[in-house]
Design a protein around this motif. Structure first.
Motif, PDB file in Angstrom:
ATOM      1  N   MET A 175      11.647  -1.879  -0.661  1.00 53.62           N
ATOM      2  CA  MET A 175      10.551  -2.524  -1.350  1.00 53.62           C
ATOM      3  C   MET A 175       9.415  -1.517  -1.537  1.00 53.62           C
ATOM      4  SD  MET A 175      11.759  -5.575  -1.763  1.00 53.62           S
ATOM      5  CE  MET A 175      10.395  -6.481  -2.374  1.00 53.62           C
ATOM      6  N   LYS A 176       8.580  -1.818  -2.530  1.00 52.28           N
ATOM      7  CA  LYS A 176       7.422  -0.980  -2.804  1.00 52.28           C
ATOM      8  C   LYS A 176       6.215  -1.860  -3.080  1.00 52.28           C
ATOM      9  CE  LYS A 176       9.760   3.099  -4.519  1.00 52.28           C
ATOM     10  NZ  LYS A 176       9.253   4.138  -3.658  1.00 52.28           N
ATOM     11  N   ALA A 177       5.037  -1.326  -2.813  1.00 60.77           N
ATOM     12  CA  ALA A 177       3.768  -1.954  -3.151  1.00 60.77           C
ATOM     13  C   ALA A 177       2.971  -0.929  -3.944  1.00 60.77           C
ATOM     14  CB  ALA A 177       3.023  -2.378  -1.896  1.00 60.77           C
ATOM     15  N   ILE A 178       1.928  -1.391  -4.606  1.00 61.75           N
ATOM     16  CA  ILE A 178       1.102  -0.518  -5.437  1.00 61.75           C
ATOM     17  C   ILE A 178      -0.328  -0.571  -4.931  1.00 61.75           C
ATOM     18  CG2 ILE A 178       0.216  -0.154  -7.778  1.00 61.75           C
ATOM     19  CD1 ILE A 178       2.913  -1.326  -8.775  1.00 61.75           C
ATOM     20  N   THR A 179      -0.938   0.597  -4.828  1.00 60.46           N
ATOM     21  CA  THR A 179      -2.298   0.705  -4.320  1.00 60.46           C
ATOM     22  C   THR A 179      -3.152   1.565  -5.242  1.00 60.46           C
ATOM     23  OG1 THR A 179      -3.628   1.214  -2.356  1.00 60.46           O
ATOM     24  CG2 THR A 179      -1.834   2.714  -2.856  1.00 60.46           C
ATOM     25  N   ALA A 180      -4.463   1.472  -5.053  1.00 58.24           N
ATOM     26  CA  ALA A 180      -5.431   2.276  -5.800  1.00 58.24           C
ATOM     27  C   ALA A 180      -6.737   2.264  -5.013  1.00 58.24           C
ATOM     28  CB  ALA A 180      -5.654   1.693  -7.197  1.00 58.24           C
ATOM     29  N   ASN A 181      -7.706   3.005  -5.501  1.00 55.19           N
ATOM     30  CA  ASN A 181      -9.064   2.928  -4.982  1.00 55.19           C
ATOM     31  C   ASN A 181      -9.929   2.317  -6.073  1.00 55.19           C
ATOM     32  OD1 ASN A 181      -7.934   5.456  -3.389  1.00 55.19           O
ATOM     33  ND2 ASN A 181      -9.597   4.529  -2.217  1.00 55.19           N
ATOM     34  N   ARG A 182     -10.688   1.290  -5.697  1.00 51.67           N
ATOM     35  CA  ARG A 182     -11.584   0.641  -6.652  1.00 51.67           C
ATOM     36  C   ARG A 182     -12.661   1.634  -7.059  1.00 51.67           C
ATOM     37  NH1 ARG A 182     -12.806  -4.883  -4.549  1.00 51.67           N
ATOM     38  NH2 ARG A 182     -14.101  -3.761  -3.063  1.00 51.67           N
ATOM     39  N   LEU A 183     -12.884   1.757  -8.340  1.00 51.37           N
ATOM     40  CA  LEU A 183     -13.769   2.785  -8.876  1.00 51.37           C
ATOM     41  C   LEU A 183     -15.227   2.565  -8.473  1.00 51.37           C
ATOM     42  CD1 LEU A 183     -13.572   5.327 -10.572  1.00 51.37           C
ATOM     43  CD2 LEU A 183     -13.889   3.943 -12.609  1.00 51.37           C
ATOM     44  N   ARG A 184     -15.685   1.338  -8.432  1.00 50.50           N
ATOM     45  CA  ARG A 184     -17.109   1.100  -8.188  1.00 50.50           C
ATOM     46  C   ARG A 184     -17.563   1.398  -6.769  1.00 50.50           C
ATOM     47  NH1 ARG A 184     -16.297  -5.103  -8.307  1.00 50.50           N
ATOM     48  NH2 ARG A 184     -16.384  -5.522  -6.092  1.00 50.50           N
ATOM     49  N   ASP A 185     -16.635   1.280  -5.779  1.00 49.90           N
ATOM     50  CA  ASP A 185     -17.060   1.501  -4.398  1.00 49.90           C
ATOM     51  C   ASP A 185     -16.048   2.261  -3.537  1.00 49.90           C
ATOM     52  OD1 ASP A 185     -15.130  -0.448  -4.095  1.00 49.90           O
ATOM     53  OD2 ASP A 185     -16.504  -1.987  -3.345  1.00 49.90           O
ATOM     54  N   GLY A 186     -14.897   2.622  -4.099  1.00 56.13           N
ATOM     55  CA  GLY A 186     -13.903   3.400  -3.367  1.00 56.13           C
ATOM     56  C   GLY A 186     -13.021   2.617  -2.417  1.00 56.13           C
ATOM     57  N   VAL A 187     -13.185   1.303  -2.361  1.00 51.43           N
ATOM     58  CA  VAL A 187     -12.392   0.477  -1.449  1.00 51.43           C
ATOM     59  C   VAL A 187     -10.922   0.517  -1.852  1.00 51.43           C
ATOM     60  CG1 VAL A 187     -11.974  -1.927  -0.739  1.00 51.43           C
ATOM     61  CG2 VAL A 187     -14.291  -1.034  -0.815  1.00 51.43           C
ATOM     62  N   VAL A 188     -10.046   0.579  -0.856  1.00 53.36           N
ATOM     63  CA  VAL A 188      -8.601   0.545  -1.090  1.00 53.36           C
ATOM     64  C   VAL A 188      -8.222  -0.856  -1.538  1.00 53.36           C
ATOM     65  CG1 VAL A 188      -6.343   0.746  -0.003  1.00 53.36           C
ATOM     66  CG2 VAL A 188      -8.172   2.334   0.629  1.00 53.36           C
ATOM     67  N   VAL A 189      -7.467  -0.943  -2.631  1.00 48.45           N
ATOM     68  CA  VAL A 189      -6.996  -2.222  -3.145  1.00 48.45           C
ATOM     69  C   VAL A 189      -5.494  -2.156  -3.385  1.00 48.45           C
ATOM     70  CG1 VAL A 189      -9.189  -2.955  -4.165  1.00 48.45           C
ATOM     71  CG2 VAL A 189      -7.627  -1.538  -5.501  1.00 48.45           C
ATOM     72  N   PHE A 190      -4.872  -3.318  -3.454  1.00 47.98           N
ATOM     73  CA  PHE A 190      -3.440  -3.431  -3.666  1.00 47.98           C
ATOM     74  C   PHE A 190      -3.201  -4.385  -4.823  1.00 47.98           C
ATOM     75  CE2 PHE A 190      -4.370  -2.617   0.750  1.00 47.98           C
ATOM     76  CZ  PHE A 190      -3.574  -1.519   1.019  1.00 47.98           C
ATOM     77  N   LEU A 191      -2.140  -4.143  -5.567  1.00 47.17           N
ATOM     78  CA  LEU A 191      -1.804  -5.028  -6.669  1.00 47.17           C
ATOM     79  C   LEU A 191      -1.198  -6.304  -6.104  1.00 47.17           C
ATOM     80  CD1 LEU A 191      -1.810  -5.184  -9.761  1.00 47.17           C
ATOM     81  CD2 LEU A 191       0.555  -4.409  -9.695  1.00 47.17           C
ATOM     82  N   GLY A 192      -1.806  -7.439  -6.457  1.00 47.98           N
ATOM     83  CA  GLY A 192      -1.333  -8.729  -5.975  1.00 47.98           C
ATOM     84  C   GLY A 192      -0.257  -9.317  -6.873  1.00 47.98           C
ATOM     85  N   ALA A 193       0.271 -10.442  -6.459  1.00 50.52           N
ATOM     86  CA  ALA A 193       1.385 -11.075  -7.157  1.00 50.52           C
ATOM     87  C   ALA A 193       1.035 -11.483  -8.583  1.00 50.52           C
ATOM     88  CB  ALA A 193       1.864 -12.289  -6.367  1.00 50.52           C
ATOM     89  N   ASP A 194      -0.209 -11.816  -8.842  1.00 48.74           N
ATOM     90  CA  ASP A 194      -0.603 -12.255 -10.183  1.00 48.74           C
ATOM     91  C   ASP A 194      -1.233 -11.127 -10.996  1.00 48.74           C
ATOM     92  OD1 ASP A 194      -2.900 -12.011  -8.725  1.00 48.74           O
ATOM     93  OD2 ASP A 194      -3.673 -13.994  -9.189  1.00 48.74           O
ATOM     94  N   ALA A 195      -0.939  -9.885 -10.645  1.00 48.14           N
ATOM     95  CA  ALA A 195      -1.446  -8.682 -11.303  1.00 48.14           C
ATOM     96  C   ALA A 195      -2.950  -8.499 -11.106  1.00 48.14           C
ATOM     97  CB  ALA A 195      -1.082  -8.648 -12.784  1.00 48.14           C
ATOM     98  N   ALA A 196      -3.528  -9.224 -10.157  1.00 48.88           N
ATOM     99  CA  ALA A 196      -4.931  -9.025  -9.795  1.00 48.88           C
ATOM    100  C   ALA A 196      -4.970  -8.083  -8.599  1.00 48.88           C
ATOM    101  CB  ALA A 196      -5.581 -10.350  -9.441  1.00 48.88           C
ATOM    102  N   TRP A 197      -6.029  -7.300  -8.502  1.00 47.70           N
ATOM    103  CA  TRP A 197      -6.175  -6.384  -7.371  1.00 47.70           C
ATOM    104  C   TRP A 197      -6.768  -7.129  -6.196  1.00 47.70           C
ATOM    105  CZ3 TRP A 197      -3.830  -1.839  -7.677  1.00 47.70           C
ATOM    106  CH2 TRP A 197      -3.532  -1.330  -8.944  1.00 47.70           C
ATOM    107  N   VAL A 198      -6.197  -6.917  -5.008  1.00 42.07           N
ATOM    108  CA  VAL A 198      -6.642  -7.578  -3.784  1.00 42.07           C
ATOM    109  C   VAL A 198      -6.959  -6.521  -2.727  1.00 42.07           C
ATOM    110  CG1 VAL A 198      -5.327  -9.687  -4.264  1.00 42.07           C
ATOM    111  CG2 VAL A 198      -4.257  -7.846  -2.949  1.00 42.07           C
ATOM    112  N   GLU A 199      -7.815  -6.861  -1.784  1.00 42.88           N
ATOM    113  CA  GLU A 199      -8.201  -5.909  -0.738  1.00 42.88           C
ATOM    114  C   GLU A 199      -7.268  -5.932   0.460  1.00 42.88           C
ATOM    115  OE1 GLU A 199     -12.303  -5.994   0.413  1.00 42.88           O
ATOM    116  OE2 GLU A 199     -12.999  -6.080  -1.668  1.00 42.88           O
TER     117      GLU A 199
END
Length: 96
Positions: A1-25
């Motif tokens: 399995m794989k998950a997708i992550t990024a850093n939120r541009l406005r504050d650098g917080v680590v976020v993950f792609l949620g099931a509904d294609a929304a970013w979650v913390e």
């Protein structure tokens, strides 16, 4: 399995792609993808993050199940999921 992550541009917080294609913390809320589906999901997530100017450093990472709970395989993503490793009273692990 794989998950997708990024850093939120406005504050650098680590976020993950949620099931509904929304970013979650929270990693617990992250969508998990079969390896065969991860490339397409990653391409869509990168396009979304870039188009919305939401996040940077979007990438997929490996996830395994330990005792029925999904956890990142590599230490880098485990730290990103929990927060700083130097003090357990800070970051996401402090809320647990």
């Amino acid at each position: 399995m794989k998950a997708i992550t990024a850093n939120r541009l406005r504050d650098g917080v680590v976020v993950f792609l949620g099931a509904d294609a929304a970013w979650v913390e929270a990693f617990a809320d992250a969508a998990l993808f079969a390896a065969a589906d991860a490339d397409a999901a990653l391409a869509a997530a990168k396009a979304q993050a870039e188009g919305e100017q939401f996040g940077v450093d979007v990438y997929a990472f490996d996830v395994e199940t330990e005792n029925g709970v999904p956890v990142p395989v590599k230490m880098r993503e485990r730290i990103r999921a929990l927060g700083p490793s130097v003090r357990l009273d800070l970051g996401k692990q402090a809320a647990a």
